[in-house]
Each structure stands twice: as C-alpha cells, then as structure tokens.
Enzyme design. Structure first.
Site, PDB file in Angstrom:
ATOM      1  CG  MET A   1      10.413  -1.933  -4.545  1.00 22.53           C
ATOM      2  SD  MET A   1      11.486  -1.003  -5.357  1.00 22.53           S
ATOM      3  CE  MET A   1      10.602  -0.572  -6.887  1.00 22.53           C
TER       4      MET A   1
ATOM      5  CG  PHE B   1       8.228  -7.845 -13.163  1.00 27.86           C
ATOM      6  CD1 PHE B   1       7.428  -6.840 -13.878  1.00 27.86           C
ATOM      7  CD2 PHE B   1       9.440  -7.897 -12.905  1.00 27.86           C
ATOM      8  CE1 PHE B   1       8.252  -5.845 -14.342  1.00 27.86           C
ATOM      9  CE2 PHE B   1      10.254  -6.829 -13.551  1.00 27.86           C
ATOM     10  CZ  PHE B   1       9.446  -5.821 -14.144  1.00 27.86           C
ATOM     11  CE  LYS B   2       7.977  -1.397 -12.649  1.00 25.45           C
ATOM     12  NZ  LYS B   2       7.084  -2.242 -13.785  1.00 25.45           N
ATOM     13  CG  ASP B   3       5.308  -6.774  -5.187  1.00 24.38           C
ATOM     14  OD1 ASP B   3       5.611  -5.577  -4.911  1.00 24.38           O
ATOM     15  OD2 ASP B   3       4.246  -7.500  -5.543  1.00 24.38           O
TER      16      ASP B   3
END
Ligand SMILES: *Cc1c(COP(=O)(O)O)cnc(C)c1O
Length: 462
Positions: free
Chosen positions: A112, A107-109
């Site tokens: 980011m 999920f950090k994509d």
C-alpha cells in the site's frame, strides 16, 4: 510490458493503467502478458535496490527507472527497520519473515505504501484527481489511510462496519489527521460495506463522474510490490538454497506474489503452504478443485475470514493455459449456482504448481500463540500463529522454512491477552496515535447518501 485480463475480453493495458483500474472491464484480473525473467536478488543488495529492479521490470515503459526508484525510496522510508522485511530465526532451519515494520504494523503496508506513492506521482503529472474507495474489516483500511494521507490527487473513502472493527485497527484508520482521508462508519457489517463498494463500481456513470478507483487485494500493484520480499528472502537464506514458504492466507494475494516471484526467476524453486483458518475454501480449491460459496465465519484471525479467495483467479488462469474462456465459464457458473468444479484439465496442473494448504482451527491458533511464546519468548499475532501452527505440522524437509509474519502482535491485543495472558503494547513509534483525536463519520447503510457525499467532495476539490 502489457497486462491482460484473466477473462480474456479486455484490451491489454500498461502497468500504470492496470494499477489505477484495479479490476479489468470484463470482470477479470490483470496479469503480465508473459512472465518477465528477472535476475535474483544478491545477498548484498539493499531492499530498495531489489524493489527498484523488480518493480521497474513490471512497470516496463510506463515509468522511468528514476521514477520507480523514487517511489520505492519514499514508500519504504516509512518502515522502522532498514531491511524493511527482516528475517529472524524461530527454530532449526526455520525463519520468520517480519512483514510488520510498516506504519500500520501489518504486511499490507508493504504494497500500500508503494501504491500511495504511485498514485500521487502519476495523477499529479496528469493533473487528475481520483476517489479511492475501500471496504475494510480492519487492516486494509489502516494501510490505505497511512498510504494516502495527504496525497494531493486522491480522496480516500474507507468504509468500515460501525463498532465491528477492533479499537487498535480503528485507531490506525482514523488518526491520520489528513483532510483527504474520509472514514465512514457504516451501520452494518463488513459484507454491507463490501456490497456498497461493489455497487459504486457497478454504476459506471458514477464511477466515471468521480474517477473511482480501488486498491483491494486484486490490484496488480499489490502483487508486484509483494514479490520483492520473496526475492529478498531467497538472497538472505542463500541464492541456491531450497525454501519452503508458509503464508497465512485470506485472499491469496500474498501467496500468489510468491508464485509470481518464482515464475520470474527470483526463487531457486517453489514450494508454498497456504495456511488458512476455519474459512477453508482455499484448501478445498487446492485439494479438491471445488469452488464453493460459503458464509465466512468469524475467527481470531479476521483478516483471513474470506470465503472465495479473489487472487485464486490468477492462478487458475495460469493452470488453464491462460485460456480466459475457461476462467470466465467457471466463474459464471460459480456466480449463478454458488459452486463450480474446476475442469479436469486444470486440476492436474494445479496439483503440480508447488502450492499446498493447511487448515488451523480457532483452538489450535490460540494454543499456538502460547506455544510460540514458551519456545521463543516472543508474542505473535493470531494470523501469524496460523502460519507457525501449520509449519509445526509439516514433515521434515531439507528446505529452509520461511514463515511470513503478517502483523505485529500489538495489532490484536485482545486475542494476545486471551491466548497468553500478556499485554501487547503498541511500539513506541505508534504510541502517539492514542493522543490524537479519532475522526470518523457514522453513516447509514445507504448507497445514495454515500455517493452524494463522494460527489460533494469531488466538486469541492475541482
Ligand atoms: C490481509 C492479511 C492476511 C491475508 O493476506 P492475503 O493476501 O489476503 O492472503 C493475513 N494476515 C494479515 C494480518 C492480513 O492483514
């Protein structure tokens, strides 16, 4: 629109400054000076349209409408699903929001990718170059590498503990082939990597010399970009339907973004369960108002092995009536003694925010991965399993439950195999990573050497 610090002693800044700076100069975190009201997403609105509307509001005058649309279009083109964060049903009135369709399957994509585009645009226009450093135990490094690979105005330094990140996680960091991504395998553990990064920021002269910047979970851009999928979920479930969100939590950035979505009028109400692993400081904070320093222990969900969740400070600021002095005093006490009790005036309001928590131990996490497979046929990652296990324990509700799936099972194949006996192969779109050579440099746990290396790159590029 201006951003103020949760500790009350920094000058207000605009959106771009808040995102490029990360931590405010007084040690606090940036929040909007007041919560803007944004029209909820409509069921027929595309993810890019919703993202543009919301991020445009947060950006205020700092960026034009067209700029924000361009950032969102470029950021989310790298996702394999056109809905970006699609919902799938996993039980009666229960859905999973899949946040793992980005380039590094976590999920950090979502945030980011937006940050990478934002830095590129803003720094390119200013003719400025920055050194972005991050310490990672796994997911953040890969997401940052994918987001900044090839960015003309950024050198990215990822510090990971040598031989202590999983092979798949390392693959995502080290195979970008981009000359501006520098992977440093530090002889030490994750805490060593984190203290190296902290020391770099603490050295103000060095930070200024190399234009140091950080994109860890306290960066406001991460919160802002993550509010979008909450709004999209509300539109998909039904504009007026009550939703109960279950969020696998570590630093609480993801969960706090849900709160922001509610405060900005994007949700019909607010009920959110922070699902945590055996590192349960967040549950202690929410239930007992006690902030306690504890050594993080290793669990099957390493991205959630956090001692004190950094984004709690933003929630604290809200329930303290936005009194930066109270926040500062409590964190000072915590820093000096390793524990602090939240003032009574704060604990009452904290209980009324809509947040609750559930703690899932290691054995139950692995058992849940098996149960989920038996019930649905699908493999889930251990972080997501903390969420689905928490959901199984909730009392029945009229509300629709939406569990956030924070990573793809293929990102944690060893744990999936242990729990279910199944292989979790990488999706086709990632399979070429293995053929690419990994590039990283082993370095001693030595602040001076690493600083010299960053200086060297800065001079070579200047
Ligand atoms: C980072 C991460 C989390 C925790 O998110 P926070 O915003 O830190 O609460 C959960 N699951 C996965 C897979 C992650 O990478």
């Amino acid at each position: 629109m201006k951003y103020v610090s949760t500790r009350g002693h920094s000058e207000p800044v605009d959106f771009v400054e808040a995102c490029l700076t990360g931590l405010a100069p007084d040690g606090g975190l940036y929040v909007p000076e007041s919560w803007p009201q944004i029209a909820p997403a409509k069921p027929n609105e595309s993810y890019i349209d919703v993202a543009t509307r919301i991020l445009n509001t947060f950006a205020g005058d700092a960026l034009s409408d067209e700029d924000v649309r361009g950032l969102c279009e470029r950021a989310y083109a790298s996702f394999s699903h056109h809905s970006v964060t699609p919902l799938t049903q996993c039980g009666p009135n229960t859905f999973m929001m899949e946040l793992h369709h980005g380039p590094t399957l976590a999920f950090k994509d979502v945030a980011m990718q937006f940050i990478g585009q934002l830095y590129d645009l803003v720094l390119g226009r200013r003719g400025q170059r920055m050194s972005v450093v991050c310490a990672t135990s796994g997911d953040t490094g890969g997401a940052a590498a994918a987001a900044f690979a090839g960015a003309a105005s950024v050198d990215l330094y990822i510090l990971h503990p040598h031989e202590r990140v999983s092979p798949v996680q390392r693959l995502f960091m080290t195979t970008t082939g981009a000359s501006n991504v520098h992977n440093l395998a530090v002889d030490g553990d994750f805490d060593d990597c984190q203290s190296l990064v902290k020391s770099m920021f603490a050295d103000k002269a060095f930070a200024a010399e190399v234009s140091l910047s950080g994109v860890n979970s306290i960066n406001w851009a991460r919160i802002a970009a993550q509010t979008v999928y909450y709004a999209a979920a509300q539109a998909a479930i039904g504009p007026d339907r009550p939703i109960r969100f279950v969020v696998p939590s570590g630093n609480m950035g993801d969960a706090f973004a849900g709160y922001v979505a509610a405060r900005c009028g994007l949700l019909s109400g607010f009920e959110l369960v922070c699902a945590v692993n055996e590192n349960k400081t967040l549950a202690t904070l929410l239930n007992d108002g006690l902030m306690q320093r504890e050594q993080a222990v290793a669990t099957p969900s390493p991205a959630m092995d956090i001692s004190v969740p950094s984004n709690f400070e933003r929630l604290f600021f809200e329930v303290a009536g936005r009194d930066g002095e109270t926040v500062r005093r409590t964190y000072d006490q915590y820093r000096q003694s390793g524990s602090a009790i939240l003032p009574d005036s704060v604990r009452g309001p904290l209980g009324c925010t809509g947040f609750s928590s559930a703690v899932i131990n290691n054995g139950d996490t692995l058992a849940e991965m098996r149960t989920f497979k038996q019930l649905t046929g699908a493999l889930i990652c251990p972080h997501t399993a903390v969420g689905t296990a928490a959901e199984r324990r909730l009392p029945p509700s009229e509300a629709t439950t939406v569990i956030l799936s924070t990573a793809h099972a293929a990102k944690f194949p060893e744990t999936v195999l242990e729990a279910t006996g199944d292989d979790a192969p990488l999706p086709k779109r990632c399979s070429e990573l293995k053929a690419r050579g990994e590039v990283y440099e082993r370095v001693a746990n030595d602040l001076k050497l690493i600083k010299d290396q960053i200086r060297g790159h800065m001079t070579a590029e200047a």
